[in-house]
Design a protein around this motif. Structure first.
Motif, short mmCIF file in Angstrom:
data_model
loop_
_atom_site.label_atom_id
_atom_site.label_comp_id
_atom_site.label_asym_id
_atom_site.label_seq_id
_atom_site.Cartn_x
_atom_site.Cartn_y
_atom_site.Cartn_z
N ILE A 118 -28.49 4.34 -7.31
CA ILE A 118 -29.52 4.00 -6.33
C ILE A 118 -29.98 2.56 -6.52
CG2 ILE A 118 -31.89 4.49 -5.59
CD1 ILE A 118 -31.31 7.44 -6.25
N LYS A 119 -30.22 2.15 -7.76
CA LYS A 119 -30.71 0.80 -8.02
C LYS A 119 -29.69 -0.26 -7.65
CE LYS A 119 -34.92 1.09 -9.53
NZ LYS A 119 -36.02 0.40 -8.82
N SER A 120 -28.42 0.02 -7.87
CA SER A 120 -27.37 -0.95 -7.55
C SER A 120 -26.97 -0.90 -6.08
CB SER A 120 -26.14 -0.70 -8.42
OG SER A 120 -25.55 0.56 -8.11
N GLY A 121 -27.27 0.25 -5.44
CA GLY A 121 -26.85 0.42 -4.05
C GLY A 121 -25.37 0.67 -3.90
N LYS A 122 -24.68 0.94 -5.02
CA LYS A 122 -23.24 1.17 -4.99
C LYS A 122 -22.96 2.61 -5.42
CE LYS A 122 -21.94 -3.61 -6.00
NZ LYS A 122 -21.19 -4.51 -6.93
N ALA A 123 -22.37 3.38 -4.53
CA ALA A 123 -22.13 4.79 -4.82
C ALA A 123 -21.19 4.98 -5.99
CB ALA A 123 -21.56 5.48 -3.58
N GLU A 124 -20.25 4.06 -6.16
CA GLU A 124 -19.28 4.22 -7.26
C GLU A 124 -19.95 4.17 -8.63
OE1 GLU A 124 -18.97 -0.14 -5.91
OE2 GLU A 124 -19.23 1.85 -5.03
#
Length: 275
Positions: free
Chosen positions: A138-144
């Motif tokens: 969530i914090k990175s915004g990257k699902a991977e």
């Protein structure tokens, strides 16, 4: 500790399906020297532990090892949250929604464990792992990045298991020795130590396999494929590693079971056998 590599818990199940009389005689002969030395060392220690030959040094069955390495609930904790994440993400393409869904499922699984009065480590270990993975995604915004923690843990475990082999303390022996009642007497039995070393290499291969498959998918941002790989490389190879561990140990010499003054068998009593 996440559910991906949960520490073993003691377990005892049905009799071993793969040990014949001839093999048992061979194991006993191979282990005689180590057993006598361990007995001599233990008897020389006033008030300490004593060693007694155990009848069979292998877990009762491959299923007993499954239980020792987390059991059915461990397999569920290992698989379901990640599966929920990738399914929800494939439908919504939203990292936060997918992460919250995975955390909710992990919380339900943890709640079930708590209601069953399991230890906090087993109840909350898997939940904390999923919660951390969700936070990073969530914090990175990257699902991977939901799968990043698992990839890093696989790398860390691979290194730790290899180092344990190099320093002659193979981790499978460190973990299973106390469960089988032999503690670390196996270190004085070259054949048994070699079997634990071989079994530890099996787990190194499992963790390396996960890294080799998942890292390229992570770097390529293939979230759906990464989630599918996470599921595929979870329970199936984990069960294979457990079975190979049992198979290797079933061919090893029997252990020397450690007993203490309070539970040392009497002259006419029966010896405790490894569970």
């Amino acid at each position: 500790m996440t559910a991906e590599a949960e520490l073993p818990r003691p377990a005892s199940e049905a009799a071993s399906p793969g040990s014949g009389d001839g093999a048992a005689d061979g194991h006993a002969a191979a282990g005689t020297g180590a057993e006598e030395k361990a007995l001599d060392r233990a008897d020389d220690t006033a008030g300490g532990a004593h060693a007694a030959p155990a009848g069979d040094g292998t877990p009762d069955s491959a299923m007993s090892l499954v239980a020792a390495f987390g059991g059915v609930r461990g397999m569920i904790d290992m698989t379901v949250p990640g599966l929920v994440f990738v399914v929800v993400f494939t439908i919504t393409r939203t990292t936060a929604t997918s992460a919250y869904a995975a955390v909710a499922v992990a919380a339900v699984l943890a709640g079930i464990r708590l209601m069953r009065r399991e230890t906090l480590m087993h109840a909350l270990g898997g939940f904390l792992g999923v919660a951390i993975a969700a936070f990073v995604a969530i914090k990175s915004g990257k699902a991977e990045n939901f799968y990043l923690l698992g990839v890093l843990l696989s790398g860390g475990y691979a290194v730790a298991y290899m180092v344990s082999i190099l320093v002659r303390w193979p981790l499978i022996g460190v973990v299973l020795g106390p469960i089988l009642g032999e503690n670390f007497t196996w270190r004085k039995n070259p054949a048994r130590a070699a079997a634990y070393t071989k079994a530890t290499w099996v787990w190194v291969a499992l963790f390396v396999l996960r890294i080799v498959v998942q890292v390229p998918l992570y770097l390529a941002d293939k979230v759906t494929w990464l989630g599918a790989a996470k599921v595929a490389l979870g329970v199936p190879p984990w069960l294979v590693a457990i079975y190979l561990t049992w198979l290797i140990m079933s061919k090893a010499p029997p252990p020397v079971k450690v007993t203490y003054d309070d539970d040392r068998p009497s002259a006419t009593g029966s010896e405790s056998t490894s569970r």
